[in-house]
Design a protein around this motif. Structure first.
Motif, PDB file in Angstrom:
ATOM      1  N   HIS A 636       0.823  -1.218   0.000  1.00 50.93           N
ATOM      2  CA  HIS A 636       0.000   0.000   0.000  1.00 50.93           C
ATOM      3  C   HIS A 636       0.855   1.266   0.000  1.00 50.93           C
ATOM      4  CE1 HIS A 636      -2.536  -3.155   1.846  1.00 50.93           C
ATOM      5  NE2 HIS A 636      -3.568  -2.526   1.301  1.00 50.93           N
ATOM      6  N   TRP A 638       1.590   3.325  -2.243  1.00 47.26           N
ATOM      7  CA  TRP A 638       1.061   4.449  -3.045  1.00 47.26           C
ATOM      8  C   TRP A 638      -0.086   5.176  -2.325  1.00 47.26           C
ATOM      9  CZ3 TRP A 638       0.547  -0.712  -4.257  1.00 47.26           C
ATOM     10  CH2 TRP A 638      -0.719  -1.268  -4.114  1.00 47.26           C
ATOM     11  N   GLU A 639      -0.553   4.629  -1.199  1.00 49.60           N
ATOM     12  CA  GLU A 639      -1.623   5.259  -0.444  1.00 49.60           C
ATOM     13  C   GLU A 639      -1.033   6.221   0.594  1.00 49.60           C
ATOM     14  OE1 GLU A 639      -3.984   2.223   1.269  1.00 49.60           O
ATOM     15  OE2 GLU A 639      -4.466   1.241  -0.640  1.00 49.60           O
ATOM     16  N   ASP A 640      -1.904   7.091   1.128  1.00 50.59           N
ATOM     17  CA  ASP A 640      -1.478   8.046   2.159  1.00 50.59           C
ATOM     18  C   ASP A 640      -1.529   7.350   3.515  1.00 50.59           C
ATOM     19  OD1 ASP A 640      -0.717  10.249   3.541  1.00 50.59           O
ATOM     20  OD2 ASP A 640      -2.660  11.266   3.426  1.00 50.59           O
ATOM     21  N   ILE A 641      -0.494   6.544   3.823  1.00 50.37           N
ATOM     22  CA  ILE A 641      -0.476   5.756   5.061  1.00 50.37           C
ATOM     23  C   ILE A 641       0.457   6.440   6.058  1.00 50.37           C
ATOM     24  CG2 ILE A 641      -1.140   3.516   4.122  1.00 50.37           C
ATOM     25  CD1 ILE A 641       1.768   2.838   3.748  1.00 50.37           C
ATOM     26  N   ASP A 645      -2.012   5.488  11.346  1.00 48.75           N
ATOM     27  CA  ASP A 645      -2.888   4.523  10.680  1.00 48.75           C
ATOM     28  C   ASP A 645      -2.347   3.112  10.847  1.00 48.75           C
ATOM     29  OD1 ASP A 645      -4.447   6.672   9.766  1.00 48.75           O
ATOM     30  OD2 ASP A 645      -3.082   6.971   8.071  1.00 48.75           O
ATOM     31  N   ARG A 677       9.297   4.319  -1.570  1.00 51.91           N
ATOM     32  CA  ARG A 677       8.550   5.000  -2.641  1.00 51.91           C
ATOM     33  C   ARG A 677       9.481   5.518  -3.738  1.00 51.91           C
ATOM     34  NH1 ARG A 677       4.419   8.541   1.203  1.00 51.91           N
ATOM     35  NH2 ARG A 677       2.719   6.981   1.305  1.00 51.91           N
ATOM     36  N   LYS A 698       2.148  10.915  -7.773  1.00 51.20           N
ATOM     37  CA  LYS A 698       0.893  10.359  -7.262  1.00 51.20           C
ATOM     38  C   LYS A 698       0.917   8.840  -7.272  1.00 51.20           C
ATOM     39  CE  LYS A 698      -2.027  14.305  -8.500  1.00 51.20           C
ATOM     40  NZ  LYS A 698      -3.175  14.766  -9.331  1.00 51.20           N
ATOM     41  N   GLY A 701       2.603   7.626  -4.109  1.00 51.43           N
ATOM     42  CA  GLY A 701       2.056   8.012  -2.817  1.00 51.43           C
ATOM     43  C   GLY A 701       2.300   9.421  -2.351  1.00 51.43           C
ATOM     44  N   ASN A 703       1.366  13.470  -2.384  1.00 48.85           N
ATOM     45  CA  ASN A 703       0.189  14.285  -2.685  1.00 48.85           C
ATOM     46  C   ASN A 703       0.496  15.483  -3.566  1.00 48.85           C
ATOM     47  OD1 ASN A 703      -1.475  12.639  -1.116  1.00 48.85           O
ATOM     48  ND2 ASN A 703      -0.945  13.754   0.766  1.00 48.85           N
TER      49      ASN A 703
END
Length: 730
Positions: A636, A638-641, A645, A677, A698, A701, A703
């Protein structure tokens, strides 16, 4: 204006005198006036600096008292000796509560105490939160990196305090007062920030400076003379004098009590008004008669000014009285000063009593005695014993304030007896250090004390008296012995005074020593995987082996009690007891072996095996969580982790999650995620060099493009565009 009898008489006399001799005595009179103004002004300055110093001294003592409560507390000691995260955070919360409690009732000075270990990674405890060191130093204290390094260098090599000025977030100035406390396992730094306006009177007209042997660390913001110049002049001044002159400034110096701080106060001489000189010298030559009348009134007003200032306190504006008797009012003021003096002496006496009680507590708890603080109250080596008095609390009733009153009466009684020294322990308990040669003398003194205080028969009280030992260093051992005696208090409901001799004679080693508090400590240590459990077990066996040998019945009951404790631990862990016992054994058969020679080593071995099991399970759990975190990042990224969280997903705290991740990976969470990343971004760029930076950011990950470019440049040393061009050239 107040028109008193004395003023009228004074004015009449001057009219007659100046009419006859005004010309002859004009020059003498002027000199007297100028000298008086100068002396009055200097007296005002001296009173101002003394008042300021006294107020600041009292506030500093309040601050140091609160700081000592925290530094010498059991909470701080336990926190400094924490061996695992649970103990660390539990200790952190208790120290935070102690800091908040110690300064919660202080309202005459604005200060804040914070604490942290002498390292670079641990948290800083403040009264309201726990913060990272970097955030606390930069945001709360506004310190530069160089200043932080200077602080570490200082306290790694020295134990003396540091003091300097910092700027608060709202722009106000504060004194940063840093002290180091060396505990058994770790050194702890205590940061005390004190607001200028609450420590030094903010409405002082002249310039002030606070300094020590190292230099000036606080000063008035708009001071006329630079700090380095005034400090150099101070160093070159006469040490025996309380005043020196720098250029056209008079500088007074006053020292603080029990600390090497010095308050410097500078001012310029107040010159007489030019217009007044013109009036005093020129008019007599023009109109001698009128001038004599004028001068008589001027001199009268000047001499009457101190009396007028006193009278102004009694008569509000617009409500002045005529023909008032000034000396009657002055006498009233004198009586008021005497009353205030008596109150001051009472306050000093109370302060000395607090110092003596603090010394007594230090003796009881074995704390090193600071002879500079207690020099007027120290006691010499002699025969001493310790009596511990405990009011038995009924858990089904509210706290009784009468206990507090009884303890105050006990304190008052001991203050009149040279051989008795009182110390408060907690709400229900107090201790008395008794100078005597035999326990019988101590028992007699305690009986007399209880009869004098006349404690209500409804109150259940127990007094434990230790054996007599020689020397002040043995007072701690006597105190520990008295506390141990109190563990048997419920076995003697009809006795008020207990001694070790009585307990030994009554029990005659037919009873074993295994208090509930010891059992609870043993269970808690094992469940937390703390190796101290083995030490507690060994101390328990040694305690029961000391002196006369236990009877077979008592030894059997002790073994049964220990087996019962181990059984409860196994039940709490919800595991099969056969993991730690022989295949054919259970707790019942183990109890049948109570008289075997190897029963004690066998029980110790079982405890050690349980500890090993608890710690292995904890380690396996940590490794499993770390593997799950790495897998989640790889799937995950590429997600905003965020770390919070991740912590929620793993059902652990954010702080523990970060510590566990760094322990398993060797790098912090944010750095590892960004690095992973960037590696994924490089893989994408190798397959597609024309991809847009915004799109690429993007995909991995980020923004914003700016954040992606900044992080990419940090980890590769070049921008994404430059990296793509480099790939094309390959």
């Amino acid at each position: 204006m107040v028109r008193g009898k004395y003023k009228k008489k004074l004015n009449t006399v001057f009219l007659l005198v100046f009419t006859l001799i005004i010309v002859s005595f004009m020059s003498i009179f002027m000199k007297i006036v100028m000298d008086q103004r100068s002396k009055e002004y200097e007296t005002t300055i001296i009173n101002t600096i003394k008042t300021t110093l006294n107020n600041s001294q009292i506030k500093l003592e309040v601050i140091n008292s609160a700081l000592d409560l925290v530094m010498e507390s059991d909470e701080a000691k336990n926190w400094s000796e924490s061996d695992n995260n649970e103990m660390f955070y539990l200790g952190l919360l208790k120290v935070q509560q102690k800091i908040r409690k110690s300064s919660s009732k202080v309202n005459n000075v604005n200060f804040q105490i914070s604490a942290t270990f002498l390292d670079e990674d641990s948290l800083v405890i403040t009264p309201v939160s726990s913060e990272a060191k970097d955030y606390y130093f930069k945001k709360n204290l506004g310190l530069t990196t160089e200043k932080v390094e200077e602080i570490y260098d200082h306290f790694e090599n020295k134990s003396s305090y540091m003091a300097f000025t910092i700027n608060n977030r709202d722009g106000s100035s504060q004194i940063c007062y840093i002290t180091k406390k060396a505990y058994r396992k770790r050194d702890v730094l205590y940061f005390t920030t004190i607001n200028y306006d609450s420590f030094v009177e903010e409405n002082l007209e002249q310039d002030w400076y606070l300094c020590n042997n190292n230099g000036i660390f606080a000063m008035k913001e708009d001071a006329n003379v630079p700090a380095n110049e005034i400090f150099e002049a101070f160093q070159n001044s006469d040490l025996a004098s309380n005043k020196f002159i720098y250029k056209d400034y008079n500088v007074f110096k006053q020292s603080f009590y029990n600390i090497d701080w010095i308050l410097l106060y500078s001012y310029k001489d107040k010159n007489i008004d030019t217009a007044m000189i013109f009036i005093y010298f020129m008019i007599p030559f023009i109109m001698l008669t009128l001038l004599s009348i004028f001068l008589s009134r001027v001199i009268t007003n000047k001499l009457y000014r101190p009396i007028k200032e006193v009278l102004d306190d009694f008569f509000s504006e617009g409500n002045y009285q005529k023909d008032v008797d000034e000396f009657k009012i002055l006498k009233q003021n004198s009586n008021m000063i005497k009353t205030l003096n008596q109150q001051l002496k009472l306050a000093i006496s109370e302060r000395n009593n607090l110092i003596v009680q603090r010394l007594n507590r230090d003796l009881l708890f074995g704390i090193n005695i600071n002879k500079s603080i207690y020099k007027d109250h120290l006691i010499g080596d002699d025969n001493y014993c310790v009596a511990v008095l405990e009011f038995l609390n009924n858990p089904y009733e509210d706290v009784d304030d009468n206990i507090f009153l009884y303890k105050n009466e006990i304190l008052a009684y001991t203050q009149d007896i040279n051989k008795l020294r009182y110390a408060n322990i907690n709400y229900y308990t107090c201790a008395i250090i008794i100078q005597c040669d035999k326990v019988k003398e101590a028992i007699t003194m305690i009986h007399t004390l209880l009869e004098t205080v006349e404690i209500d028969y409804d109150y259940d009280i127990r007094v434990a008296i230790s054996n007599v030992a020689y020397g002040t260093k043995k007072i701690k051992e006597c105190f520990e012995e008295s506390k141990k005696i109190l563990e048997y208090k419920f076995l003697y409901n009809q006795r008020t005074i207990l001694t070790m001799k009585q307990i030994k004679e009554d029990l005659d080693r037919n009873s074993y020593y295994y208090p509930l508090v010891v059992e609870n400590k043993l269970i808690h240590s094992v469940l937390n995987g703390d190796i101290k459990a083995v030490e507690i077990f060994s101390d328990l066996i040694n305690e029961n082996s000391a002196g006369d040998k236990l009877s077979p019945k008592a030894f059997k009951n002790l073994i049964f009690a220990i087996i019962g404790t181990i059984s409860r631990i196994v039940q709490e862990l919800k595991i099969d007891s056969h993991k730690f016992l022989n295949d054919n054994d259970d707790f019942s058969t183990l109890s049948d072996q109570w008289n075997r020679k190897d029963i004690i080593p066998k029980l110790r071995k079982i405890l050690e095996d349980i500890l090993l099991y608890v710690n292995n399970n904890k380690k396996d759990s940590e490794n499993s969580i770390a593997e799950e975190m790495l897998t989640y990042i790889h799937e995950h990224y590429w997600e905003d982790i965020m770390l919070v969280d991740m912590a929620k997903k793993m059902n652990v705290s954010e702080k523990y999650c970060g510590i566990l991740f760094k322990k398993a990976v060797g790098d912090n969470y944010k750095n590892y995620l960004n690095n992973y990343r960037i590696e994924k971004a490089k893989e994408i760029m190798y397959s597609n060099t024309k991809i847009k930076v915004s799109t690429l950011g993007k995909q991995v990950g980020f923004n914003s493009s700016n954040t992606f470019i900044r992080v990419f440049t940090k980890y590769t040393g070049m921008t994404p565009k430059a990296f793509a061009e480099q790939i094309k050239d390959l």
